[in-house]
Design a protein around this motif. Structure first.
Motif, short mmCIF file in Angstrom:
data_model
loop_
_atom_site.label_atom_id
_atom_site.label_comp_id
_atom_site.label_asym_id
_atom_site.label_seq_id
_atom_site.Cartn_x
_atom_site.Cartn_y
_atom_site.Cartn_z
N GLY A 338 0.79 -1.23 0.00
CA GLY A 338 0.00 0.00 0.00
C GLY A 338 0.82 1.27 0.00
O GLY A 338 0.27 2.36 0.03
N ALA A 339 2.14 1.15 -0.05
CA ALA A 339 2.97 2.38 -0.02
C ALA A 339 4.13 2.27 -1.01
O ALA A 339 4.88 1.29 -0.99
N VAL A 340 4.24 3.26 -1.88
CA VAL A 340 5.38 3.29 -2.81
C VAL A 340 6.06 4.65 -2.71
O VAL A 340 5.46 5.64 -2.31
N GLU A 341 7.33 4.65 -3.09
CA GLU A 341 8.08 5.91 -3.04
C GLU A 341 8.64 6.16 -4.44
O GLU A 341 9.08 5.23 -5.11
N ILE A 342 8.62 7.44 -4.86
CA ILE A 342 9.17 7.78 -6.17
C ILE A 342 10.60 8.28 -5.97
O ILE A 342 10.82 9.17 -5.15
N VAL A 343 11.56 7.69 -6.67
CA VAL A 343 12.94 8.19 -6.55
C VAL A 343 13.50 8.46 -7.95
O VAL A 343 13.14 7.79 -8.92
N ASP A 344 14.38 9.47 -8.03
CA ASP A 344 14.96 9.78 -9.35
C ASP A 344 16.47 9.98 -9.25
O ASP A 344 17.05 10.62 -10.11
N ASN A 345 17.06 9.44 -8.19
CA ASN A 345 18.51 9.65 -8.04
C ASN A 345 19.26 8.32 -7.96
O ASN A 345 20.21 8.17 -7.21
N VAL A 346 18.78 7.34 -8.74
CA VAL A 346 19.39 6.01 -8.67
C VAL A 346 20.65 6.00 -9.54
O VAL A 346 20.63 6.49 -10.67
N THR A 347 21.73 5.44 -9.01
CA THR A 347 22.98 5.43 -9.78
C THR A 347 23.08 4.18 -10.64
O THR A 347 22.40 3.18 -10.39
N ARG A 348 23.96 4.24 -11.62
CA ARG A 348 24.20 3.10 -12.49
C ARG A 348 24.65 1.88 -11.68
O ARG A 348 24.22 0.76 -11.92
N GLU A 349 25.49 2.13 -10.68
CA GLU A 349 26.01 1.03 -9.86
C GLU A 349 24.86 0.30 -9.13
O GLU A 349 24.86 -0.92 -9.02
N GLU A 350 23.93 1.09 -8.66
CA GLU A 350 22.79 0.47 -7.96
C GLU A 350 21.99 -0.42 -8.93
O GLU A 350 21.57 -1.52 -8.57
N ILE A 351 21.80 0.07 -10.15
CA ILE A 351 21.01 -0.70 -11.13
C ILE A 351 21.77 -1.98 -11.49
O ILE A 351 21.18 -3.06 -11.58
#
Ligand SMILES: NC(=O)c1ccc[n+]([C@@H]2O[C@H](COP(=O)([O-])OP(=O)(O)OC[C@H]3O[C@@H](n4cnc5c(N)ncnc54)[C@H](O)[C@@H]3O)[C@@H](O)[C@H]2O)c1
Length: 360
Positions: A338-351
């Protein structure tokens, strides 16, 4: 038999979603009983050969029995025909059928038919009413709700479209009996998504295996999640983004498979990746990732990235996806049911770490 009736509020009014069994035989009556009913006898049913052969007769009989004169328009089956050329063929036949501004167009089929028919209805004679008769699980829980209608362009999916709310949506769950199993599974990915983003109880019901049992038990819940979101954000300015959970990764997988991978399979893999990214960032517990994975696997949806898709290719495909704000890729990450967060600062390393952890 109507099992549930869900009213969707829109900026200009409201429309009902009927969910139940044997509803196709009641289409004429249900539409004639709508408050706004003052329709011409002439109407059209848009379908494809496959769905038409299975289900159109019931709709035609029901309409004829309620004083309508339906004209059936059959278009070729498949996403590759969701084009301006097919739309033109639909307009030609709507003119041939002598529809007028009081005429109603019925969309009998999956999301492809619904999207195209809705766009035809939004534009023909500057707009006529249309009714969604969704015949796939995906169309029932997703495509028929919310008023987004479109056709594809060679440069991208759904690039030419509009917002056009239907007069009503009539979801006859009997349709699912003829749906190929792979299509059903693909729709289930969106049902799971709706559980994650908006309905913990739906997710629990699915976890205990109720998706195998009576569809009417969980389908209305899955529909309500989308209804509530589109009511709050009818023109896709904000909250509707939640519906894209799993889609940033998912679209990349679909694209790399040359669209051989079903949308729901892409979304399934994408949700696993999004959950893993959330766990890496401590937005959710590792145990939540395991629950999501277990449920998707139990349904028969994929949870492991195919090894022929290289990490670089996946990241390239993601960076050309349209879910970007300025130059950042936007990810929806599940926090809890029931809860989601929007993020836009994900790094290539994380992916890269997420992709590696999602391989066998
Ligand atoms: N408008 C929106 O908000 C929205 C949301 C999600 C998806 N969509 C669109 O929906 C489309 C995908 O929809 P879909 O998954 O329903 O695919 P689809 O419409 O192509 O249907 C899948 C296949 O199932 C067949 N089929 C449909 N109903 C059947 C039945 N009852 N029995 C036997 N066969 C049946 C169809 O002929 C087709 O071959 C995409 O074009 C997508 O862009 C739109």
């Amino acid at each position: 038999m109507i099992r549930d009736q869900i009213i969707v509020q829109t900026p200009d009014g409201a429309y009902p979603i009927f969910v139940g069994t044997s509803l196709l035989t009641q289409v004429g009556k249900l539409v004639s009983n709508l408050e706004s009913a003052n329709f011409s006898k002439r109407c059209a049913i848009v379908t494809n050969r496959r769905v038409g052969a299975l289900h159109a007769a019931r709709v035609i009989n029901s309409l004829c029995g309620n004083n309508f004169e339906p004209y059936t328009i059959e278009i070729p089956d498949g996403e590759k025909f969701k084009t301006l050329d097919t739309l033109r063929a639909i307009y030609d036949q709507l003119i041939e059928a002598q529809l007028d501004r009081q005429s109603v167009i019925f969309a009998l089929g999956g999301g492809v038919i619904g999207d195209m028919t809705g766009f035809a209805a939004a534009t023909f004679l500057r707009g006529v009413e249309f009714v969604q008769l969704p015949t796939t699980l995906l169309a029932m829980v997703d495509a028929s709700i919310g008023g987004k209608v479109a056709v594809d362009h060679p440069r991208g999916k759904n690039l030419i479209g509009a917002f056009k709310q239907p007069l009503a949506v009539i979801s006859d769950t009997d349709m699912l009996a003829t749906l190929p199993e792979a299509e059903f599974r693909s729709g289930m990915a969106e049902v799971v998504k709706h559980g994650i983003i908006g309905d913990a109880e739906l997710f629990w019901k699915l976890e205990v295996g109720s998706w195998k049992l009576e569809v009417g038990d969980w389908l209305p819940r899955a529909i309500r999640v989308k209804v509530e979101i589109v009511e709050r954000d009818p023109l896709e300015k904000g909250e509707r983004a939640k519906l894209n959970l799993g889609h940033t990764f998912g679209h990349a997988f679909e694209k790399l498979s040359n669209y051989e991978m079903r949308h729901g399979d892409g979304v399934s893999l994408g949700m696993v990746c999004a959950a893993r990214l959330a766990a890496q960032r401590k937005i959710c517990d590792e145990s939540f990732v395991v629950r999501i994975e277990n449920l998707l696997r139990a349904i028969g949806l994929p949870t492991r990235i195919p090894n022929d898709m290289t990490t670089d290719a996946i990241i390239d495909a993601m960076t050309t996806d349209k879910k970007r704000v300025e130059d950042h890729i936007v990810f929806l990450l599940p926090q809890a049911l029931g809860a989601v967060e929007i993020v836009d600062n994900v790094t290539r390393e994380e992916i890269v770490a997420v992709i590696q952890a999602t391989r066998d």
